[in-house]
Design an enzyme around this catalytic site. Structure first.
Site, short mmCIF file in Angstrom:
data_model
loop_
_atom_site.label_atom_id
_atom_site.label_comp_id
_atom_site.label_asym_id
_atom_site.label_seq_id
_atom_site.Cartn_x
_atom_site.Cartn_y
_atom_site.Cartn_z
N ASP A 1 -11.08 3.27 3.76
CA ASP A 1 -11.49 1.86 3.64
C ASP A 1 -13.00 1.75 3.46
OD1 ASP A 1 -9.48 -0.04 3.55
OD2 ASP A 1 -9.12 0.02 5.72
N LYS B 1 0.84 -1.21 0.00
CA LYS B 1 0.00 0.00 0.00
C LYS B 1 0.87 1.25 0.00
CE LYS B 1 -3.88 -2.34 2.16
NZ LYS B 1 -4.63 -2.68 3.37
N GLN C 1 -4.71 -1.03 9.50
CA GLN C 1 -4.63 -2.39 8.94
C GLN C 1 -5.26 -3.40 9.91
OE1 GLN C 1 -3.47 -3.31 5.80
NE2 GLN C 1 -4.24 -5.33 6.35
#
Ligand code: NAD
Length: 296
Positions: free
Chosen positions: A120, A53, A97
């Site tokens: 997200d 990422k 995460q």
């Protein structure tokens, strides 16, 4: 008949290219989209995801802020960091995460992220807005699936779509996206009866289960578009774990009209969509929700 392979790597590369172009334009306005990535503990898979990422964010011209914290980090400490990132004008997207260590209250941490920075798309406000058909940040994986479906079927009006899996991060938002695109959507899950019959009717099938080859190839309707979200590591006797999807590819490819391979299908799209969401969060923060955001 052999299905068309939907190339997720190529589609992700095209999307990253568009993100990079828009980022260059934004830099001319003095705006550098910034992504903060928070990794707690040292789970090897999470480390690999986070590494990809940040690398891809950098390559697309985004600024990234890495926060790597020990596995002993408490909920209170994480909340403090999230508040700091919420208040930082250089941070447009915050990614925590998952999974977080068991001792951390993940739901509280995710709920604390400013919905405007929730790249997200997991915050209840974004999930609600998506369900209402309002401007929302859409979770990256289902957004990537939608882009891949569009590659082979730009107009999906009236199509019978089946989503298998009802998780908040894949199945449910996928249903909303297909509905917005005027599909007639069925959602199946672990308690669904007669899955083969439902698969046999589906013109678009999205499998997000997490069980290797759970969907037999001969269940697939002739000519269907098959999107396989599953990432399952199996031991095929070669001594090295092999990654397979939720669909039995070898048979499905003889029946489907188009199908995503695993690996190389949905997987690469997820990070590209994260970059897209970050650029759009930066645009909205500067120019408001009516701004011309980068369309997926
Ligand atoms: P999850 O475990 O949260 O949800 C799985 C869903 O599958 C549940 O809703 C369950 O009801 C359903 N299910 C389980 N067994 C079933 C069965 N036999 N028949 C029908 N439905 C069944 O999983 P998730 O987070 O949605 O992820 C699903 C899969 O997608 C996993 O393999 C995961 O690794 C993968 N994934 C891939 C990406 C990507 O970037 N490609 C991103 C997220 C998840």
């Amino acid at each position: 008949m052999t299905a068309t392979l939907i190339d997720g790597r190529a589609a992700a590369e095209r999307l990253r290219q568009r993100v990079a172009e828009r980022t260059t334009e934004l830099r001319d306005h003095g705006l550098i989209p910034g992504l903060a990535v928070v990794l707690v503990g040292d789970d090897p898979a999470s480390r690999i995801y986070v590494g990809s990422k940040t690398r891809q964010a950098q390559e697309a011209g985004l600024r990234h802020f890495d926060h790597r914290l020990p596995a002993t980090t408490t909920t209170a400490e994480l909340l403090q960091l999230v508040q700091k990132l919420n208040a930082d004008p250089d941070v447009h997207g915050i990614l925590v995460q998952l999974p977080l260590p068991a001792a951390v209250d993940s739901a509280t941490v995710l709920a604390a992220i400013d919905p405007a920075k929730d790249v997200d798309g997991f915050h209840a406000l974004n999930a609600g807005r998506l369900a209402l058909g309002e401007d929302a940040t859409v979770p990256c994986t289902p957004l990537g699936c939608l882009i891949l479906i569009r590659e082979v079927l730009p107009d999906m009006r009236g199509k019978r779509a089946l989503v298998i899996g009802r998780s908040n991060i894949v199945g449910k938002p996928m249903v909303q996206l297909l509905l917005q695109n005027d599909c007639t959507v069925t959602i199946a899950h672990s308690r669904t009866r007669d899955l083969p019959a439902l698969c046999g009717e589906a013109e678009i099938l999205v499998a997000a289960i997490g069980r290797p080859k759970a969907i037999a190839g001969d269940w697939i309707r002739q000519g269907a578009i098959v999107i396989d979200v599953g990432i399952n590591r199996i031991d095929d006797g070669s001594g090295k774990p092999k990654v397979v999807g939720d669909v039995d590819f070898a048979t499905a490819v003889t029946r489907a009209g188009a199908i995503t391979p695993v690996p190389g299908g949905v997987g690469p799209m997820t990070i590209a969509c994260l970059l897209l969401n970050t650029v759009n969060a930066a645009i909205r923060s500067r120019f408001g929700v009516a701004a011309e955001i980068l369309k997926p």
